[in-house]
Design a protein around this motif. Structure first.
Motif, PDB file in Angstrom:
ATOM      1  N   PHE A   1     -41.143 116.427  38.021  1.00 23.43           N
ATOM      2  CA  PHE A   1     -41.285 116.137  39.446  1.00 23.43           C
ATOM      3  C   PHE A   1     -42.333 115.047  39.603  1.00 23.43           C
ATOM      4  O   PHE A   1     -43.253 114.943  38.807  1.00 23.43           O
ATOM      5  N   TYR A   2     -42.196 114.266  40.654  1.00 22.25           N
ATOM      6  CA  TYR A   2     -43.203 113.260  40.938  1.00 22.25           C
ATOM      7  C   TYR A   2     -43.435 113.192  42.437  1.00 22.25           C
ATOM      8  O   TYR A   2     -42.496 113.167  43.221  1.00 22.25           O
ATOM      9  N   GLU A   3     -44.689 113.155  42.807  1.00 24.06           N
ATOM     10  CA  GLU A   3     -45.096 112.877  44.179  1.00 24.06           C
ATOM     11  C   GLU A   3     -46.486 112.269  44.086  1.00 24.06           C
ATOM     12  O   GLU A   3     -47.295 112.677  43.257  1.00 24.06           O
ATOM     13  N   SER A   4     -46.749 111.303  44.925  1.00 23.01           N
ATOM     14  CA  SER A   4     -48.054 110.642  44.901  1.00 23.01           C
ATOM     15  C   SER A   4     -49.121 111.586  45.452  1.00 23.01           C
ATOM     16  O   SER A   4     -48.823 112.503  46.229  1.00 23.01           O
TER      17      SER A   4
ATOM     18  N   THR B   1     -51.197 110.947  47.725  1.00 25.38           N
ATOM     19  CA  THR B   1     -51.175 110.805  49.185  1.00 25.38           C
ATOM     20  C   THR B   1     -50.072 111.666  49.788  1.00 25.38           C
ATOM     21  O   THR B   1     -50.277 112.353  50.783  1.00 25.38           O
ATOM     22  N   GLY B   2     -48.888 111.663  49.162  1.00 21.97           N
ATOM     23  CA  GLY B   2     -47.785 112.486  49.651  1.00 21.97           C
ATOM     24  C   GLY B   2     -48.092 113.964  49.561  1.00 21.97           C
ATOM     25  O   GLY B   2     -47.735 114.741  50.445  1.00 21.97           O
ATOM     26  N   MET B   3     -48.766 114.391  48.483  1.00 23.50           N
ATOM     27  CA  MET B   3     -49.087 115.808  48.292  1.00 23.50           C
ATOM     28  C   MET B   3     -50.098 116.315  49.321  1.00 23.50           C
ATOM     29  O   MET B   3     -50.169 117.510  49.575  1.00 23.50           O
TER      30      MET B   3
ATOM     31  N   ILE C   1     -48.252 118.232  52.036  1.00 24.73           N
ATOM     32  CA  ILE C   1     -47.393 119.337  51.632  1.00 24.73           C
ATOM     33  C   ILE C   1     -48.119 120.663  51.876  1.00 24.73           C
ATOM     34  O   ILE C   1     -49.266 120.820  51.482  1.00 24.73           O
TER      35      ILE C   1
ATOM     36  N   LYS D   1     -46.774 123.668  47.360  1.00 26.57           N
ATOM     37  CA  LYS D   1     -47.520 123.292  46.160  1.00 26.57           C
ATOM     38  C   LYS D   1     -47.510 124.435  45.150  1.00 26.57           C
ATOM     39  O   LYS D   1     -47.291 124.216  43.951  1.00 26.57           O
TER      40      LYS D   1
ATOM     41  N   ASP E   1     -36.145 122.168  54.239  1.00 26.25           N
ATOM     42  CA  ASP E   1     -36.714 121.066  54.991  1.00 26.25           C
ATOM     43  C   ASP E   1     -37.001 121.517  56.406  1.00 26.25           C
ATOM     44  O   ASP E   1     -36.290 122.356  56.958  1.00 26.25           O
TER      45      ASP E   1
ATOM     46  N   SER F   1     -39.296 114.556  57.771  1.00 21.88           N
ATOM     47  CA  SER F   1     -39.278 114.367  56.320  1.00 21.88           C
ATOM     48  C   SER F   1     -40.478 114.971  55.590  1.00 21.88           C
ATOM     49  O   SER F   1     -40.419 115.156  54.379  1.00 21.88           O
ATOM     50  N   MET F   2     -41.539 115.289  56.287  1.00 25.20           N
ATOM     51  CA  MET F   2     -42.721 115.846  55.633  1.00 25.20           C
ATOM     52  C   MET F   2     -43.035 117.267  56.092  1.00 25.20           C
ATOM     53  O   MET F   2     -44.159 117.716  55.983  1.00 25.20           O
TER      54      MET F   2
END
Length: 113
Positions: A6-9, A11-13, A16, A21, A85, A89-90
């Motif tokens: 998995f990948y998320e920056s 900043t994106g995390m 969340i 998490k 979701d 989107s966030m």
């Protein structure tokens, strides 16, 4: 064995929720078993994966769809949860679900782009 990445920056995390998490941190690094639940070529797929004696169900869907899933591989009278979701989107939603004796579950899945 299937390796999972998995990948998320960072900043994106930051956006969340903690329960997402925690969920991501607890996904096993590989699957011991996988089962096809439902799907149609080029349209959608629902797959269950087992790792560390827990089942994870995922979807690849292009359109919003309501399905009835056959969860006969899960123990009756157990519980699970769904993370879906949210409205944008966030955002996300978490719902605890009982696994009934007939092991059928109606679910609406959102399409991805």
């Amino acid at each position: 064995m299937v390796q999972i990445n998995f990948y998320e920056s960072p900043t994106g995390m930051q956006h969340i929720p903690d329960y997402v998490k925690e969920f991501l941190q607890n996904i096993p690094p590989y699957w011991d078993d996988s089962k096809f639940i439902d799907g149609y070529p080029g349209k959608f797929v629902i797959i269950a994966h087992r790792g560390n004696n827990q089942w994870f169900i995922s979807n690849g869907e292009k359109i919003d769809k309501e399905l009835t899933l056959d969860l006969n591989f899960l123990p009756a009278n157990s519980k699970g949860y769904i993370i879906t979701d949210g409205d944008d989107s966030m955002s996300f939603r978490k719902k605890i679900i009982p696994i009934s004796k007939d092991k059928k579950m109606k679910i609406t899945i959102k399409g991805n782009e």
